[in-house]
Each structure stands twice: as structure tokens, then as C-alpha cells.
Design a protein around this motif. Structure first.
Motif, short mmCIF file in Angstrom:
data_model
loop_
_atom_site.label_atom_id
_atom_site.label_comp_id
_atom_site.label_asym_id
_atom_site.label_seq_id
_atom_site.Cartn_x
_atom_site.Cartn_y
_atom_site.Cartn_z
N ARG A 42 0.86 -1.19 0.00
CA ARG A 42 0.00 0.00 0.00
C ARG A 42 0.89 1.24 0.00
N TYR A 43 0.52 2.22 -0.82
CA TYR A 43 1.23 3.49 -0.86
C TYR A 43 0.24 4.61 -0.50
N SER A 44 0.71 5.56 0.26
CA SER A 44 -0.13 6.66 0.71
C SER A 44 0.75 7.90 0.83
N ILE A 45 0.18 9.09 0.51
CA ILE A 45 1.01 10.30 0.55
C ILE A 45 0.25 11.43 1.25
N PRO A 46 0.37 11.54 2.58
CA PRO A 46 -0.23 12.66 3.29
C PRO A 46 0.69 13.88 3.34
N PHE A 47 0.05 15.05 3.38
CA PHE A 47 0.74 16.33 3.57
C PHE A 47 0.29 16.88 4.91
N PHE A 48 1.21 16.95 5.86
CA PHE A 48 0.90 17.44 7.20
C PHE A 48 1.19 18.94 7.25
N MET A 49 0.13 19.74 7.31
CA MET A 49 0.29 21.19 7.26
C MET A 49 0.53 21.75 8.66
N HIS A 50 1.76 22.17 8.88
CA HIS A 50 2.18 22.77 10.15
C HIS A 50 2.35 24.27 9.99
N PRO A 51 2.11 25.03 11.04
CA PRO A 51 2.42 26.46 11.01
C PRO A 51 3.88 26.70 11.34
N ARG A 52 4.28 27.94 11.29
CA ARG A 52 5.58 28.34 11.82
C ARG A 52 5.62 27.99 13.31
N SER A 53 6.79 27.67 13.81
CA SER A 53 6.89 27.15 15.17
C SER A 53 6.52 28.18 16.23
N ASP A 54 6.59 29.49 15.90
CA ASP A 54 6.27 30.51 16.90
C ASP A 54 4.79 30.88 16.93
N MET A 55 3.97 30.20 16.14
CA MET A 55 2.53 30.46 16.21
C MET A 55 2.00 30.02 17.58
N LYS A 56 1.23 30.88 18.22
CA LYS A 56 0.61 30.54 19.50
C LYS A 56 -0.66 29.74 19.24
N LEU A 57 -0.75 28.58 19.88
CA LEU A 57 -1.93 27.74 19.76
C LEU A 57 -2.92 27.99 20.89
N ASN A 58 -2.79 29.12 21.55
CA ASN A 58 -3.71 29.47 22.63
C ASN A 58 -5.16 29.38 22.14
N CYS A 59 -6.07 28.93 22.98
CA CYS A 59 -7.47 28.82 22.59
C CYS A 59 -8.01 30.18 22.14
N LEU A 60 -8.62 30.20 20.96
CA LEU A 60 -9.14 31.45 20.40
C LEU A 60 -10.32 31.95 21.22
N ASP A 61 -10.34 33.28 21.45
CA ASP A 61 -11.45 33.88 22.21
C ASP A 61 -12.79 33.56 21.57
N ALA A 62 -12.82 33.50 20.23
CA ALA A 62 -14.07 33.24 19.52
C ALA A 62 -14.62 31.84 19.79
N CYS A 63 -13.77 30.97 20.32
CA CYS A 63 -14.17 29.57 20.55
C CYS A 63 -14.34 29.25 22.03
N ILE A 64 -14.25 30.27 22.89
CA ILE A 64 -14.42 30.08 24.34
C ILE A 64 -15.79 30.65 24.74
N THR A 65 -16.62 29.82 25.30
CA THR A 65 -17.96 30.24 25.72
C THR A 65 -18.23 29.73 27.13
N ARG A 66 -19.37 30.12 27.67
CA ARG A 66 -19.76 29.63 28.99
C ARG A 66 -19.93 28.11 28.96
N ASP A 67 -20.51 27.61 27.86
CA ASP A 67 -20.72 26.17 27.74
C ASP A 67 -19.45 25.42 27.35
N ASN A 68 -18.49 26.14 26.78
CA ASN A 68 -17.23 25.52 26.37
C ASN A 68 -16.07 26.39 26.85
N PRO A 69 -15.78 26.33 28.17
CA PRO A 69 -14.68 27.13 28.71
C PRO A 69 -13.33 26.67 28.15
N LYS A 70 -12.31 27.46 28.39
CA LYS A 70 -10.98 27.15 27.86
C LYS A 70 -10.52 25.76 28.33
#
Length: 316
Positions: free
Chosen positions: A265-293
């Protein structure tokens, strides 16, 4: 849901705002529900795909001692050849039944990176291997940036939020060879159940089946794209950054039925990474009362290092 949803990038590229909105909603909903889509009308043409598979098969057909001279110590498997059974899924001891190659980023001269990427390893025996590999790399990167633009809109961010971080990012193109199975595997599979590390993964259609995705109810379903589609899934970095709004779904590559063990079997995935200094902190737009950080703050580089240790490619 018995297969992954299919979406058409032509809708997003359309001059019709309703078509663009349709794509944003379809891919966003799919990534909240199952974390995978099949994408048609991407930037890879059939000739490039055919040429790449030809080069990849030629490389893995080389004698083992030839391939091993491209397994470079000290790179943590980030470039060149990685031999059979060296990588394992997080939390597993058994090595996956595969060998693979890594092409990495060749950044623009004006990229202003805060890190230095290792040089790509050049295969002397195949004149076109590196050229064709990097042509495919660039087309997959271009496709991935448009997918991330759609996801930025879905989350409620500026459309170009990811552009800087993903362009010239630490992405990896990984041609994989799963050799024929010659004896009963002792707990090993072609790729153990895992989530990907990165932002998104773009997978060119594999030469045989085997990719399975785990639904929310725990059931495994086969991911069966059309011949001209890419399979694209959310990785752990994007799940973390969106505070679990977008799902990094567990998936695996199963061993074939015994009567098909002699089929590679042959398979070719492309793993898309950001620059290493990108902050992966939880985005404010995705933090809610029902889904806290849900996660502590971390950079992409720090998170990548942790995961490469966990899957056995580098030591602590």
C-alpha cells in the motif's frame, strides 16, 4: 454517516458569494461533526499525482542499504528516510508496519522565519524524485491555505488569519510504503489509531483501502474518497487552537484481509504545520460559557516537540 462528507473547493473559489458561503458552512459543519472531508477541485493535477506515485514506488523499490543511507541521524525523522517500524502511535509500543520519506519546507528568501528548517535530503539514484516531490508539496500547501481561509471565516476570524502562519510553515509531505505482510502481525497494524499533530492533513488517494475514521459514537467507518478527491482532516493543533470546536478525529490504517497480505500500500499525506512561533492558545471566539478554555497556552513548536517524543521519532 457511513462515509466522510464531500465538498468542492470550486465553490469557495467562485465569484458567487452564496457558493463561497455554502462551502464555508459545509466544511465547517463536517469538521465539527467528524473532522474529515473529501475535497474535489484542488490544485493537484492528475499528471503530477501519477508522476509522484511513480517516483515514490521507485524509491521504495531501492535496496534497503541504499535507502538507509538517507536515514540521517539527529534530524528526529523530519527529513529523508524513516525505516520500517520506527514510528508508533501515541501510547503504543508496537511499531507501525510502514516505512516513509519526509520532504520539508523550502522557505521563500523573504520568509523572515524565527527558526531554520533542515535541508531536504537529495536522492542521488532518482533524478526527478525531489523535483516532483516538491512540486506536489507546493500544490498541497496552496490547497491547504484555501481550506484554512474557509475555516477562518467559519470560526469568525479574518479570512487571511492563517496565511502568515501556514505560508512557509514547518509542513511535511510524507510518502508512505506499507510493504506486503509476510507473517501474522503481533499486535501491529499498518498505522495505529491516532490523531494527527498538525493544523490540517491533506491525503492523496491511497493505492489500496484501509483508512478508517472513528465516529462520535465510537464506530469505525471506511473513508472512501472519489479518485479525484483529497481526504482532508483536522489535526490536534487546530483542535486545540479552536478549543475543541473543530475535531481532530482518531483514525487508523487497518491491515488488509489475509488473502490481500501480499499487496503493498502506498499513501502520501501532507501534514500542514504552522511556523513554530505560532501561538496555539485557545481562540477567544471559541471560548464560551458552555465551552470554557480547555487547554494551557503553548506554541506550535513546543507542541510538536512533545508529540514527536510521544510517537518515538525523537528522544527527550
Amino acid at each position: 454517516m457511513n462515509n466522510i462528507p464531500s465538498v468542492d473547493l470550486a465553490d469557495f473559489l467562485s465569484n458567487d458569494p452564496s457558493h463561497k458561503h455554502k462551502f464555508v458552512q459545509e466544511i465547517g459543519n463536517a469538521y465539527e461533526e467528524i473532522g474529515f472531508v473529501a475535497l474535489k477541485n484542488h490544485f493537484l493535477d492528475d499528471n503530477l499525482v501519477s508522476d509522484l506515485y511513480k517516483e515514490v514506488k521507485s524509491f521504495f523499490d531501492l535496496p534497503l542499504e541504499t535507502k538507509q543511507k538517507y536515514e540521517i541521524e539527529g534530524l528526529g525523522g523530519q527529513r529523508g528516510y524513516i525505516s520500517f517500524g520506527k514510528e508508533h502511535a501515541k501510547g503504543k509500543k508496537e511499531g507501525d508496519l510502514k516505512e516513509f520519506w519526509h520532504f520539508g519546507q523550502e522557505p521563500d528568501a523573504n520568509a523572515s522565519l524565527k527558526e531554520k528548517y533542515p535541508d531536504n535530503v537529495q536522492v542521488e539514484e532518482l533524478d526527478n524524485f525531489n523535483i516532483i516531490g516538491m512540486n506536489a508539496y507546493k500544490m498541497l500547501e496552496k490547497t491547504g491555505i484555501y481550506v484554512l481561509r474557509a475555516l477562518a471565516l467559519y470560526i469568525g476570524l479574518d479570512e487571511h488569519y492563517f496565511d502568515h502562519w501556514a505560508s512557509n510553515g514547518n509542513s511535511i509531505l510524507r510518502p508512505i510504503h506499507y510493504p506486503p505482510i509476510k507473517e501474522e502481525p503481533k499486535g501491529a497494524v499498518r498505522a495505529g489509531a491516532h490523531g494527527d499533530i498538525n493544523l490540517i492533513t491533506l491525503l492523496m488517494g491511497a493505492s489500496t483501502g484501509g483508512l478508517q475514521v472513528q465516529r462520535k459514537d465510537g464506530e469505525w467507518i471506511d473513508a472512501i474518497p472519489q479518485e479525484d478527491e483529497l481526504v482532508i482532516n483536522v489535526g490536534d493543533m487546530l483542535e486545540r487552537h479552536t478549543n475543541n470546536k473543530l475535531r481532530s478525529t482518531i483514525h487508523r490504517v487497518t491491515n488488509p484481509p489475509k488473502e490481500q497480505w501480499n499487496t503493498p500500500r502506498y499513501s502520501i499525506p501532507f501534514f500542514m504545520h504552522p511556523r513554530s512561533d505560532m501561538k496555539l492558545n485557545c481562540l477567544d471566539a471559541c471560548i464560551t460559557r458552555d465551552n470554557p478554555k480547555q487547554y494551557d497556552d503553548i506554541t506550535a513548536g513546543e507542541f510538536l516537540h512533545q508529540r514527536l517524543v510521544e510517537i518515538g521519532l525523537i528522544k527527550k
